[in-house]
Structures are given as structure tokens and as C-alpha cells.
Design a protein around this motif. Structure first.
Motif, mmCIF file in Angstrom:
data_model
loop_
_atom_site.group_PDB
_atom_site.id
_atom_site.type_symbol
_atom_site.label_atom_id
_atom_site.label_comp_id
_atom_site.label_asym_id
_atom_site.label_seq_id
_atom_site.Cartn_x
_atom_site.Cartn_y
_atom_site.Cartn_z
ATOM 1 N N ARG A 55 5.588 -8.555 -7.117
ATOM 2 C CA ARG A 55 7.226 -8.232 -7.594
ATOM 3 C C ARG A 55 7.710 -7.090 -6.744
ATOM 4 N N SER A 56 6.898 -6.173 -6.539
ATOM 5 C CA SER A 56 7.298 -4.976 -5.785
ATOM 6 C C SER A 56 7.456 -5.469 -4.313
ATOM 7 N N TYR A 57 7.034 -6.233 -3.596
ATOM 8 C CA TYR A 57 7.385 -6.672 -2.395
ATOM 9 C C TYR A 57 8.832 -7.396 -2.523
ATOM 10 N N ARG A 58 8.978 -8.386 -3.638
ATOM 11 C CA ARG A 58 10.314 -8.923 -3.802
ATOM 12 C C ARG A 58 11.280 -7.923 -4.153
ATOM 13 N N LYS A 59 11.269 -6.930 -4.814
ATOM 14 C CA LYS A 59 12.136 -6.122 -5.168
ATOM 15 C C LYS A 59 12.378 -4.603 -4.325
ATOM 16 N N TRP A 60 11.430 -4.548 -3.254
ATOM 17 C CA TRP A 60 11.449 -3.249 -2.612
ATOM 18 C C TRP A 60 12.713 -2.992 -1.959
ATOM 19 N N THR A 61 13.542 -4.063 -1.550
ATOM 20 C CA THR A 61 14.667 -3.446 -0.701
ATOM 21 C C THR A 61 15.866 -3.149 -1.968
ATOM 22 N N SER A 62 15.440 -3.545 -3.266
ATOM 23 C CA SER A 62 16.748 -3.228 -4.115
ATOM 24 C C SER A 62 15.942 -1.949 -4.815
ATOM 25 N N PHE A 63 14.870 -1.468 -4.578
ATOM 26 C CA PHE A 63 14.345 -0.434 -5.425
ATOM 27 C C PHE A 63 15.260 0.922 -4.949
ATOM 28 N N ARG A 64 15.769 1.558 -5.722
ATOM 29 C CA ARG A 64 16.808 2.695 -5.335
ATOM 30 C C ARG A 64 15.833 4.198 -4.959
ATOM 31 N N GLY A 65 14.734 4.104 -5.587
ATOM 32 C CA GLY A 65 14.011 5.359 -5.471
ATOM 33 C C GLY A 65 14.484 6.431 -6.385
ATOM 34 N N ASP A 66 14.872 5.999 -7.475
ATOM 35 C CA ASP A 66 15.490 6.934 -8.654
ATOM 36 C C ASP A 66 14.174 7.776 -9.292
ATOM 37 N N SER A 67 13.056 6.819 -9.123
ATOM 38 C CA SER A 67 11.896 7.476 -9.739
ATOM 39 C C SER A 67 10.865 7.402 -8.542
ATOM 40 N N THR A 68 9.631 8.146 -8.669
ATOM 41 C CA THR A 68 8.743 7.912 -7.824
ATOM 42 C C THR A 68 8.136 6.554 -7.805
ATOM 43 N N VAL A 69 7.550 6.331 -6.454
ATOM 44 C CA VAL A 69 6.966 4.958 -6.460
ATOM 45 C C VAL A 69 5.837 4.662 -7.503
ATOM 46 N N LYS A 70 5.214 5.665 -7.829
ATOM 47 C CA LYS A 70 4.115 5.694 -8.704
ATOM 48 C C LYS A 70 4.580 5.022 -10.152
ATOM 49 N N THR A 71 5.730 5.794 -10.381
ATOM 50 C CA THR A 71 6.281 5.480 -11.695
ATOM 51 C C THR A 71 7.107 3.958 -11.810
ATOM 52 N N TRP A 72 7.566 3.560 -10.614
ATOM 53 C CA TRP A 72 7.938 2.332 -10.344
ATOM 54 C C TRP A 72 6.970 1.358 -10.500
ATOM 55 N N LEU A 73 6.013 1.483 -9.865
ATOM 56 C CA LEU A 73 4.771 0.523 -10.029
ATOM 57 C C LEU A 73 4.110 0.555 -11.388
ATOM 58 N N THR A 74 3.948 1.682 -11.933
ATOM 59 C CA THR A 74 3.462 1.628 -13.360
ATOM 60 C C THR A 74 4.369 0.974 -14.428
ATOM 61 N N THR A 75 5.673 1.130 -14.128
ATOM 62 C CA THR A 75 6.584 0.350 -15.139
ATOM 63 C C THR A 75 6.426 -1.217 -14.899
ATOM 64 N N ILE A 76 6.387 -1.580 -13.508
ATOM 65 C CA ILE A 76 6.070 -2.939 -13.177
ATOM 66 C C ILE A 76 4.731 -3.583 -13.970
ATOM 67 N N THR A 77 3.892 -2.633 -14.092
ATOM 68 C CA THR A 77 2.618 -2.976 -14.338
ATOM 69 C C THR A 77 2.511 -3.228 -15.791
#
Length: 186
Positions: A55-77
Motif C-alpha cells: 500500500r505504501s508503494y502504491r500511495k507513495w506519490t500521493s503521500f503529502r508528508g503532512d505527518s512523519t513517514v513513521k506515523t503514516w506507516l503506523t496508520t496504514i498498519t
């Protein structure tokens, strides 16, 4: 205090394939450990980890970076765990990582999970209600701020602060009760 290392999207490659490799290198153990905490099943946690990185691979280009990468991955998890576990997740207690199957070469993820099992506090944490477990786990084991936990769990930040406060109190009561019981038996 933020841990050292890559935190922001700008520090990763713009190419999704290269970024995926970097994400897996930096956060593979965190994702695996979090998935295992939620599921209590090493194989399911591995499947979830793969899905998180897909999912992170598919959404990488649309991830705006409003949060840290760790928070973004934790949310997905958290979301993938909730999707996979459904209602079961709220009726069963997470499994202690010390119950993981052993007997083969230890990977980086398994080594991280092994460190978790050594924590005596985790034994007490697993006796608390699930919302308290989640808040304490994400705060202390994943080093997320209350804002990041709120984002990852889709809960108000005030609720997370309240859960942390109540969870700490409940944890202290459990530990003190256990210690006083041990003292009486000596």
C-alpha cells in the motif's frame, strides 16, 4: 524527542521503488512489531507487513508528508490490522510477543519482537483493556506522540491523552498489587 534517522518524506527517494526499499529498511521491524501486537500471529503479521508496504508503494506519490513517514506507516498498519482482524480484534487480547514460534534463523523482525518479550512491563500491559494497551504500546514501544497516535488510530488527541493517563494509573495499580502480593509471599 524524535529518534534519529529518516523521518520526513523529503529524505526518501522520489522514486516509489527506491523509497519502498528505504521504507522497508528503516521501518520494517516497526511495522512487523506493530502488526504482531495487534494480531498475535507471526504469520498474519508478516502478511500484514507485506500489505502495508505494498500500500505504501502504491500511495507513495500521493503521500503529502503532512505527518512523519513513521506515523503514516503506523496508520496504514493499524488500518490493515483492523481490516484483517475485524470484530475479533476488539474481543481478543493481543498476544504476548514471547509466544511467537521459534526454531529457525532469527530475522531482523523476529529479533525486534524478541526484545519486546523481554519486557516485564509488557506482561502487565497485556492485562489492560485494549484501548489502553494500544495507547501505551504506540506511545512507548513505537515512540509516537499523542498527536501521531491520534492520527494513526483516527481518535481525538484528547482521548489518547486520557487513555494514556488512565492506562498509566491502571498499570501502576497492577504492578503495585503484584509487588505487594510478592512481598506477602516472602
Amino acid at each position: 524527542m524524535k529518534p534519529a534517522g529518516i523521518q520526513n518524506k523529503e529524505q526518501f527517494s522520489k522514486d516509489p521503488a527506491e523509497a519502498l526499499e528505504q521504507l522497508m529498511d528503516h521501518y520494517g521491524a516497526v511495522v512487523m512489531r506493530t502488526a504482531y501486537f495487534y494480531t498475535g500471529d507471526r504469520h498474519l503479521a508478516e502478511d500484514i507487513s507485506q500489505e502495508v508496504f505494498l500500500r505504501s508503494y502504491r500511495k507513495w506519490t500521493s503521500f503529502r508528508g503532512d505527518s512523519t513517514v513513521k506515523t503514516w506507516l503506523t496508520t496504514i498498519t493499524v488500518n490493515v490490522c483492523r481490516d484483517k482482524m475485524g470484530v475479533r480484534m476488539f474481543t481478543e487480547q493481543p498476544t504476548d510477543p514471547s509466544r511467537m514460534e521459534q526454531g529457525r534463523t532469527i530475522s531482523v523482525e523476529e529479533e525486534a519482537l524478541e526484545k519486546l518479550k523481554k519486557s516485564e512491563v509488557l506482561q502487565y500491559l497485556l492485562r489492560l483493556p485494549l484501548p489502553y494497551q494500544e495507547a501505551l504500546y504506540l506511545y512507548y514501544y513505537s515512540d509516537l506522540s499523542t498527536k501521531e497516535i491520534a492520527d494513526a488510530t483516527s481518535s481525538p488527541e484528547g482521548t489518547i491523552r486520557n487513555r494514556l493517563h488512565r492506562a498509566r494509573e491502571a498499570l501502576a495499580k497492577l504492578i503495585n498489587k503484584e509487588e505487594s502480593t510478592d512481598d506477602r509471599h516472602r
